[in-house]
Write a protein that holds these residues in place. Structure first.
Motif, short mmCIF file in Angstrom:
data_model
loop_
_atom_site.label_atom_id
_atom_site.label_comp_id
_atom_site.label_asym_id
_atom_site.label_seq_id
_atom_site.Cartn_x
_atom_site.Cartn_y
_atom_site.Cartn_z
N CYS A 1 4.02 -3.37 9.42
CA CYS A 1 3.33 -2.80 8.38
C CYS A 1 2.15 -2.13 9.11
CB CYS A 1 2.85 -3.86 7.20
SG CYS A 1 2.01 -3.04 6.03
N ARG A 2 2.11 -0.96 8.66
CA ARG A 2 1.04 0.07 9.30
C ARG A 2 -0.26 -0.11 8.40
NH1 ARG A 2 2.07 2.18 14.07
NH2 ARG A 2 4.44 2.45 14.44
N CYS A 3 -0.04 -0.58 7.14
CA CYS A 3 -1.11 -0.48 5.91
C CYS A 3 -1.94 -1.46 5.92
CB CYS A 3 -0.87 0.12 4.93
SG CYS A 3 0.37 1.53 5.03
N THR A 4 -1.62 -2.77 5.60
CA THR A 4 -2.25 -4.11 4.94
C THR A 4 -3.00 -4.90 5.86
OG1 THR A 4 -0.34 -5.45 5.22
CG2 THR A 4 -0.28 -4.03 3.33
N GLN B 1 1.02 -1.19 -0.02
CA GLN B 1 0.08 0.01 -0.17
C GLN B 1 0.82 1.17 0.01
OE1 GLN B 1 -3.23 -0.28 2.39
NE2 GLN B 1 -3.81 -2.47 1.86
N CYS B 2 1.41 1.87 1.12
CA CYS B 2 2.08 2.85 1.11
C CYS B 2 3.50 2.56 0.63
CB CYS B 2 2.22 3.71 2.42
SG CYS B 2 3.32 3.02 3.49
N GLY B 3 4.05 1.34 0.72
CA GLY B 3 5.24 0.85 0.18
C GLY B 3 6.39 1.03 1.37
N PHE B 4 6.32 1.64 2.44
CA PHE B 4 7.37 2.08 3.50
C PHE B 4 8.03 0.85 3.85
CE2 PHE B 4 9.28 3.12 7.21
CZ PHE B 4 10.07 4.27 6.81
N CYS B 5 7.38 -0.07 4.33
CA CYS B 5 7.71 -1.46 4.77
C CYS B 5 8.02 -2.40 3.91
CB CYS B 5 6.58 -2.33 5.81
SG CYS B 5 5.28 -2.80 4.69
FE1 FES Z 1 2.27 0.75 4.30
FE2 FES Z 1 3.42 -1.67 4.98
S1 FES Z 1 2.54 -0.94 2.92
S2 FES Z 1 3.60 0.21 5.96
#
Ligand code: FES
Ligand code: FES
Length: 158
Positions: A135-138, A99-103
């Protein structure tokens, strides 16, 4: 002046002439411009800064440069040139696991280390294998699914 620290970085011999107490995470990002290595907590808790060092998944924020002498370091930039990466990348994309890709750079390297130790993991083993990567998104389910798909699609590569 101290001898530079030499090590293998993404397949090439490199040297670092700074302090042995500098953090590997900072050196990778600021000196070698490998910004796929993400800086999250700087406390060894989130896994965003994961790299593979001498075949082990390591949080680069917890490593001083003095420990890197003669080691082999792989970041997502180096790993992304491999066949195994293509399989993992396609699997993540197929289920929308980023999602955001950070992790994701850290997750992908954690996936690699998991699959190279256990090419046919159960769901529980997958969850355990990525337990050091936050991961904060998935909600993790898509990532777990992606790793299961990669294990099947890449059979024989690991
Ligand atoms: Fe956003 Fe994992 S995809 S922190
Ligand atoms: Fe290294 Fe979080 S930045 S574990």
């Amino acid at each position: 002046m101290d001898k530079p620290i030499s090590f293998i970085l993404n397949g090439k011999k490199v040297e670092y002439a700074g302090s042995a107490s500098d953090r590997l995470l900072d050196v990778l990002r600021d000196h070698f411009h490998l910004t796929g290595v993400k800086c999250g907590c700087k406390e060894g808790e989130c896994g965003a800064c994961s790299i593979i060092m001498d075949s082990l998944l390591i949080n680069s924020c917890m490593v001083a440069m003095g420990r890197v002498e003669n080691c082999t370091v792989v970041t997502i930039e180096g790993y992304s040139k491999t066949e195994r990466f293509k399989i993992i990348d396609q699997a993540y994309a197929s289920v929308g696991a980023a999602q955001c890709g950070f992790c994701i750079p850290g997750m992908v390297l954690a996936s690699e280390c998991l699959l190279s130790a256990n090419p046919n993991p159960t769901e529980e083993e997958i969850r355990d294998g990525i337990s050091g990567n936050l991961c904060r998104c998935t909600g993790y389910n898509a990532i777990v699914k992606a790793i299961g798909i990669a294990a099947k699609e890449g059979k024989g590569l690991w």
